[in-house]
Structure formats: C-alpha cells, structure tokens
Design a protein around this motif. Sequence first.
Motif, PDB file in Angstrom:
ATOM      1  N   ILE A  74      39.513 106.291   4.131  1.00 35.11           N
ATOM      2  CA  ILE A  74      38.495 107.099   4.830  1.00 35.11           C
ATOM      3  C   ILE A  74      37.372 107.476   3.867  1.00 35.11           C
ATOM      4  O   ILE A  74      36.181 107.377   4.203  1.00 35.11           O
ATOM      5  CB  ILE A  74      39.138 108.351   5.441  1.00 35.11           C
ATOM      6  CG1 ILE A  74      40.058 107.963   6.601  1.00 35.11           C
ATOM      7  CG2 ILE A  74      38.074 109.344   5.911  1.00 35.11           C
ATOM      8  CD1 ILE A  74      40.884 109.104   7.143  1.00 35.11           C
ATOM      9  N   ALA A  75      37.739 107.922   2.667  1.00 33.67           N
ATOM     10  CA  ALA A  75      36.733 108.318   1.680  1.00 33.67           C
ATOM     11  C   ALA A  75      35.825 107.142   1.321  1.00 33.67           C
ATOM     12  O   ALA A  75      34.601 107.303   1.171  1.00 33.67           O
ATOM     13  CB  ALA A  75      37.428 108.862   0.434  1.00 33.67           C
ATOM     14  N   GLN A  76      36.404 105.944   1.194  1.00 31.32           N
ATOM     15  CA  GLN A  76      35.605 104.764   0.889  1.00 31.32           C
ATOM     16  C   GLN A  76      34.634 104.452   2.026  1.00 31.32           C
ATOM     17  O   GLN A  76      33.481 104.082   1.781  1.00 31.32           O
ATOM     18  CB  GLN A  76      36.543 103.567   0.653  1.00 31.32           C
ATOM     19  CG  GLN A  76      37.342 103.632  -0.626  1.00 31.32           C
ATOM     20  CD  GLN A  76      36.505 103.379  -1.851  1.00 31.32           C
ATOM     21  OE1 GLN A  76      35.966 102.287  -2.038  1.00 31.32           O
ATOM     22  NE2 GLN A  76      36.357 104.393  -2.688  1.00 31.32           N
ATOM     23  N   ARG A  77      35.097 104.630   3.252  1.00 29.37           N
ATOM     24  CA  ARG A  77      34.257 104.328   4.404  1.00 29.37           C
ATOM     25  C   ARG A  77      33.042 105.255   4.469  1.00 29.37           C
ATOM     26  O   ARG A  77      31.936 104.827   4.837  1.00 29.37           O
ATOM     27  CB  ARG A  77      35.093 104.448   5.687  1.00 29.37           C
ATOM     28  CG  ARG A  77      34.355 104.005   6.927  1.00 29.37           C
ATOM     29  CD  ARG A  77      35.306 103.735   8.086  1.00 29.37           C
ATOM     30  NE  ARG A  77      35.861 104.962   8.667  1.00 29.37           N
ATOM     31  CZ  ARG A  77      37.134 105.288   8.633  1.00 29.37           C
ATOM     32  NH1 ARG A  77      38.011 104.501   8.022  1.00 29.37           N
ATOM     33  NH2 ARG A  77      37.566 106.401   9.202  1.00 29.37           N
ATOM     34  N   TYR A  78      33.244 106.508   4.100  1.00 30.79           N
ATOM     35  CA  TYR A  78      32.159 107.483   4.169  1.00 30.79           C
ATOM     36  C   TYR A  78      31.416 107.662   2.839  1.00 30.79           C
ATOM     37  O   TYR A  78      30.426 108.393   2.781  1.00 30.79           O
ATOM     38  CB  TYR A  78      32.704 108.849   4.603  1.00 30.79           C
ATOM     39  CG  TYR A  78      33.033 108.944   6.073  1.00 30.79           C
ATOM     40  CD1 TYR A  78      32.066 109.295   7.013  1.00 30.79           C
ATOM     41  CD2 TYR A  78      34.330 108.700   6.523  1.00 30.79           C
ATOM     42  CE1 TYR A  78      32.379 109.401   8.354  1.00 30.79           C
ATOM     43  CE2 TYR A  78      34.653 108.810   7.871  1.00 30.79           C
ATOM     44  CZ  TYR A  78      33.671 109.158   8.784  1.00 30.79           C
ATOM     45  OH  TYR A  78      33.982 109.270  10.116  1.00 30.79           O
ATOM     46  N   GLY A  79      31.891 107.043   1.786  1.00 28.97           N
ATOM     47  CA  GLY A  79      31.240 107.184   0.482  1.00 28.97           C
ATOM     48  C   GLY A  79      31.437 108.560  -0.142  1.00 28.97           C
ATOM     49  O   GLY A  79      30.518 109.119  -0.743  1.00 28.97           O
ATOM     50  N   ILE A  80      32.653 109.116  -0.015  1.00 30.01           N
ATOM     51  CA  ILE A  80      32.970 110.441  -0.540  1.00 30.01           C
ATOM     52  C   ILE A  80      34.009 110.303  -1.663  1.00 30.01           C
ATOM     53  O   ILE A  80      34.945 109.504  -1.555  1.00 30.01           O
ATOM     54  CB  ILE A  80      33.527 111.361   0.569  1.00 30.01           C
ATOM     55  CG1 ILE A  80      32.511 111.497   1.700  1.00 30.01           C
ATOM     56  CG2 ILE A  80      33.895 112.729   0.015  1.00 30.01           C
ATOM     57  CD1 ILE A  80      33.053 112.234   2.914  1.00 30.01           C
ATOM     58  N   ARG A  81      33.837 111.082  -2.716  1.00 28.26           N
ATOM     59  CA  ARG A  81      34.806 111.065  -3.812  1.00 28.26           C
ATOM     60  C   ARG A  81      36.100 111.777  -3.410  1.00 28.26           C
ATOM     61  O   ARG A  81      36.114 112.632  -2.522  1.00 28.26           O
ATOM     62  CB  ARG A  81      34.257 111.781  -5.054  1.00 28.26           C
ATOM     63  CG  ARG A  81      32.999 111.186  -5.642  1.00 28.26           C
ATOM     64  CD  ARG A  81      32.588 111.995  -6.877  1.00 28.26           C
ATOM     65  NE  ARG A  81      31.309 111.549  -7.406  1.00 28.26           N
ATOM     66  CZ  ARG A  81      30.136 112.029  -7.009  1.00 28.26           C
ATOM     67  NH1 ARG A  81      30.102 112.974  -6.086  1.00 28.26           N
ATOM     68  NH2 ARG A  81      29.021 111.578  -7.532  1.00 28.26           N
ATOM     69  N   ILE A  82      37.173 111.454  -4.109  1.00 33.68           N
ATOM     70  CA  ILE A  82      38.430 112.199  -4.024  1.00 33.68           C
ATOM     71  C   ILE A  82      38.747 112.726  -5.414  1.00 33.68           C
ATOM     72  O   ILE A  82      38.751 111.969  -6.395  1.00 33.68           O
ATOM     73  CB  ILE A  82      39.590 111.318  -3.536  1.00 33.68           C
ATOM     74  CG1 ILE A  82      39.312 110.766  -2.135  1.00 33.68           C
ATOM     75  CG2 ILE A  82      40.904 112.105  -3.552  1.00 33.68           C
ATOM     76  CD1 ILE A  82      40.368 109.794  -1.649  1.00 33.68           C
ATOM     77  N   ILE A  83      39.000 114.029  -5.492  1.00 33.83           N
ATOM     78  CA  ILE A  83      39.392 114.653  -6.759  1.00 33.83           C
ATOM     79  C   ILE A  83      40.799 115.211  -6.587  1.00 33.83           C
ATOM     80  O   ILE A  83      41.070 115.973  -5.653  1.00 33.83           O
ATOM     81  CB  ILE A  83      38.422 115.775  -7.177  1.00 33.83           C
ATOM     82  CG1 ILE A  83      37.003 115.224  -7.348  1.00 33.83           C
ATOM     83  CG2 ILE A  83      38.912 116.434  -8.473  1.00 33.83           C
ATOM     84  CD1 ILE A  83      36.835 114.212  -8.474  1.00 33.83           C
ATOM     85  N   LEU A  84      41.670 114.831  -7.482  1.00 33.39           N
ATOM     86  CA  LEU A  84      43.075 115.223  -7.429  1.00 33.39           C
ATOM     87  C   LEU A  84      43.324 116.452  -8.301  1.00 33.39           C
ATOM     88  O   LEU A  84      42.861 116.502  -9.444  1.00 33.39           O
ATOM     89  CB  LEU A  84      43.947 114.063  -7.923  1.00 33.39           C
ATOM     90  CG  LEU A  84      45.434 114.335  -8.153  1.00 33.39           C
ATOM     91  CD1 LEU A  84      46.147 114.627  -6.835  1.00 33.39           C
ATOM     92  CD2 LEU A  84      46.081 113.142  -8.873  1.00 33.39           C
ATOM     93  N   ASP A  85      44.034 117.440  -7.760  1.00 31.63           N
ATOM     94  CA  ASP A  85      44.634 118.467  -8.601  1.00 31.63           C
ATOM     95  C   ASP A  85      45.961 117.885  -9.070  1.00 31.63           C
ATOM     96  O   ASP A  85      46.942 117.857  -8.330  1.00 31.63           O
ATOM     97  CB  ASP A  85      44.851 119.761  -7.816  1.00 31.63           C
ATOM     98  CG  ASP A  85      45.524 120.852  -8.657  1.00 31.63           C
ATOM     99  OD1 ASP A  85      46.002 120.562  -9.762  1.00 31.63           O
ATOM    100  OD2 ASP A  85      45.584 122.006  -8.176  1.00 31.63           O
TER     101      ASP A  85
END
Length: 508
Positions: free
Chosen positions: A251-262
């Motif tokens: 989903i993040a790739q489709r929308y161009g949004i980063r994912i940050i992990l705790d």
Amino acid sequence: MTELNLPSYSIETELGNSRSDSAPVPDAISTIPVAQPAPDDKPARPHRRRSWAEPYKIKVVEPLKITTRAERERAIAEAGYNTFLLRSEDVYIDLLTDSGTAAMSDYQWAGMMMGDESYAGSKNFYNLEEKIQKYYGYSYIIPTHQGRGAENILSQILIKPGDYVPGNMYFTTTRLHQELAGGTFVDVIIDEAHDPASLHPFKGNIDLQKLTDTIDRVGAARIPYISVAGTVNMAGGQPMSMANMREVYQIAQRYGIRIILDATRAVENAYFIQQREADYHHQTIAAILREFCAYTDGCTMSGKKDALVNIGGWLALNDPELYEEASNLVVIYEGLHTYGGMAGRDMEAMARGIEESVQDEHIRARVGQVEYLGQKLIDWKIPVVVPIGGHAIYLDAKAFLPHIPQDYFPAQRLAAELYLEAGIRTMERGIVSAGRNKETGDHYYPNLELVRLTIPRRVYTQAHMDLTAEAVEEVYYNRDRLEGLMMIHEPKYLRFFQARFALKSPVS
C-alpha cells in the motif's frame, strides 16, 4: 482486510513457548513420547514434559532490599501513589520497565573495556554501524542517547504542521513528538487490539481498510510516513505478522509513502512470526528480522530493550538526503554523528548486544519467562491481556477492578496495590498514560486500562516470577477492598511519569 493464512494457535503454552503444533521443538525441551521401551522390571514412563532452563548462568548478583508493609505504605504515599516516583532501593522486584534494565553478558562487559572515547570517529561507532547494517539492513545509522532522541530528530525532519501519521496504536513519546512537530496521530490498528480477551495471534496488525481510508481522506501528500511498531506496547506487547507488514508495504509503495519502524522490540516480534506464521517456522530470528525491516524505509530504536544495554539508541535511514539532514540535527540535540549522546563503551556494548539478541535460544528463553508468568495467572483465572505478549504481562484493570470508574484511575490504583502487597513495582498503561486531548483538554479514555508487569531481560529467576504471580493473586482475592484515586498534580507533558495521586472512595 486480507485474510491471513495463519497456523492454528492456542493460548496454552508449551514449556514457556507459544508455538503451533507443527513448529520444531528444540531437543533440550522436547516432549517424551507416551510409551518408551523399558526394562521388564520397570513400567513405561508416563507422558510428561521436560522442564526448560535459561541459556545462561549467574556470575554476579545484586542484593535486594526486602521491606515491611509499613515501610511500603510510607514510600507509596510519599510517591503520590505513582510507582515512577518510588526510590528503587525501596523496590523488591522491579517490573516497571524493560528499558535499560537488562543484565549485560560477560561478552558485553568485556566490550565496555574496549571503549574508544575519541570525540570523533570512535571505532566503536563503526562496529555498531556494521552490526545494525548486518542484522537490521539499513544503510545509514545515526546514534542517539536513547529512542526518544531518534523520535525527536525523525519528527523534525519529516513532519510538518497539518500532517497525519497513521500507525498501529500510539506510543506515549512517539505521539508526543509527532504532535509537537504539528502532526496528528491516527490509530489504524485492527479492532482486536482493543479487546484484551481476543486471541488473535497478531493483534499488532494494521487494518488495511482503515489505512487506505485515512490516506484517501487526508491525501498521501499529508502523510509523511506510516508509523509501524513491532511489537505494539500499548496493546499488550502484541506482534505484527510478516504477511500484514508485506501488505502495508505494498500500500505504501502504491501511494508513495514511507514506512518507519519502531524497532524497539522487533526481535521479539520476529520470534512471534517464527512461532505463529507457518512459512517461518524453520527460519532463524536473524533472517526474519532482516526481512521484516526490509519492508520499511527506516527505524527509530531504543537499544535499551532488545539490544540488551542500559543506554543508547539510533535512527536508521535508507534515504541519503534524509540522512544528511538528520546527521546535521543530531549534532544540535545529541552529539556528533559518530557518538550521538553515547560513550564509546556504550556503543560497543550495544553492538555486542545486537549480536546476542538475535540468537534463537536467547529470545526463546526471554519470551518463555514472560509466558511462564502469564500462564500461571491465566490458570488462576486472573484477567490479563491475551495472547501473552513478548516483554510483559498486562493485567486488565477494568476487569480486575470493575467497581472503580476509569475517572478514578483503576490501573494506577492496582499498580500501587501490587507494590503495597509485595514490593513489586509495575506501570500503569491506561487513562493516565493516554493523557488529554490537546484541543478539548478532556481525558482520552482508552479501551484498554492496563497494568504492565514488564520482565527485564536476564535479570530475575523463576522464583521471582512465582512470587509475583502469588502477589497478584492475593491482590485479586482482596480486590473489592480497593478504592480509586484522584489526581492531585498533573504535569504538562507525559503526565504518567510525574503525576501524583491521593486515595479517593469510588462514586456510590
């Protein structure tokens, strides 16, 4: 949501390890067959399970102070019924947190003697950098004094006023840093996470529909990143599945949004993936951790948990431009980019702790001790969050003290009573921790009103767990006698650390 293909799961534990029936069982703790060949003069041995033991032995001990009930009554009153304000010397078994409370190994202590305390370019930084790159897979590493230092820098470089940060349940310091930077946290965790009795094996999962609805509502441009925690502390130490992480990544790739992990307890999350997802039963913890992180663009880390040290953390990124910006800010808030608020010896201890943390026998024993305590409480019908999480047992204070309204802080009262009963220090994770709505000033009323019994790594014995379980059972037996609390002092930020309370009878 997409239905996950998960193995069968039971809340019952096998020798301290939650596993599916098909999961491999190490030889040291394998079950004995029902019927074994036996000499003619001996009956066949009955079916039973062998005990398991920690994969280490004790080399140094720290004496504990045992107090009287009268001494504890004075201490908790002076602390305003806030366990954070107790003196540690007045605590017998300290289950307040697993942050910075682990026992370091002889390998780590030896590394402390190899500290390079050069102001710039310490060799210990490069050792730490190499271990993070190897086991977590990120390209660029910025050391910080602890996890919240990384959260501060990340929030400043990514969040703008008016932004929204969706995530799988809030964490106190993370949300505050997001808010101070002008952002708004949006909870997109699955509904089962808010139900302490749900047996969903991955209650840390993100609800994919909630996530996409949030993105469509506010727009991808106003979402600097998706905040993912593994495991989810405020939900009871509940894990996120690899399948769900992969779907969130898509989903993040489709929308161009980063994912940050705790990544604070990502090793523990990897353990649950190994135990509960069929495709990962025969993979190592190290391999699972590396794959999980590969679905993210960076992480914040408190090394005081999984990495088995008393201080330190890091911010890791894959984007060189973000790294350049963050490495400039770390000089302002933490220290030079090659020490970031840590001494060289601390960086060396953390580098070695990372190596130890991903060893399968270590994490099996670590989570096994938590499950041992949790299973005793379950067997005694004491209300706890299930399934048992990776780092703590969470008492369900609403079910434990149903006669105390949430406005009178039942979890805070229960934490105080456990100290009074046996000198055991625990932590409130309910309305006090949730804080207030910054717009209305009203309390947040979380569904989960919990008391966290957090098990430090490699510190306490099984006897300590038995004593703790017996103390909880005694308080549960006498629970009707407990009154609520009223808050008499409230700090502006993160009030659970320094708030003070006084006894108050419940509303009739």
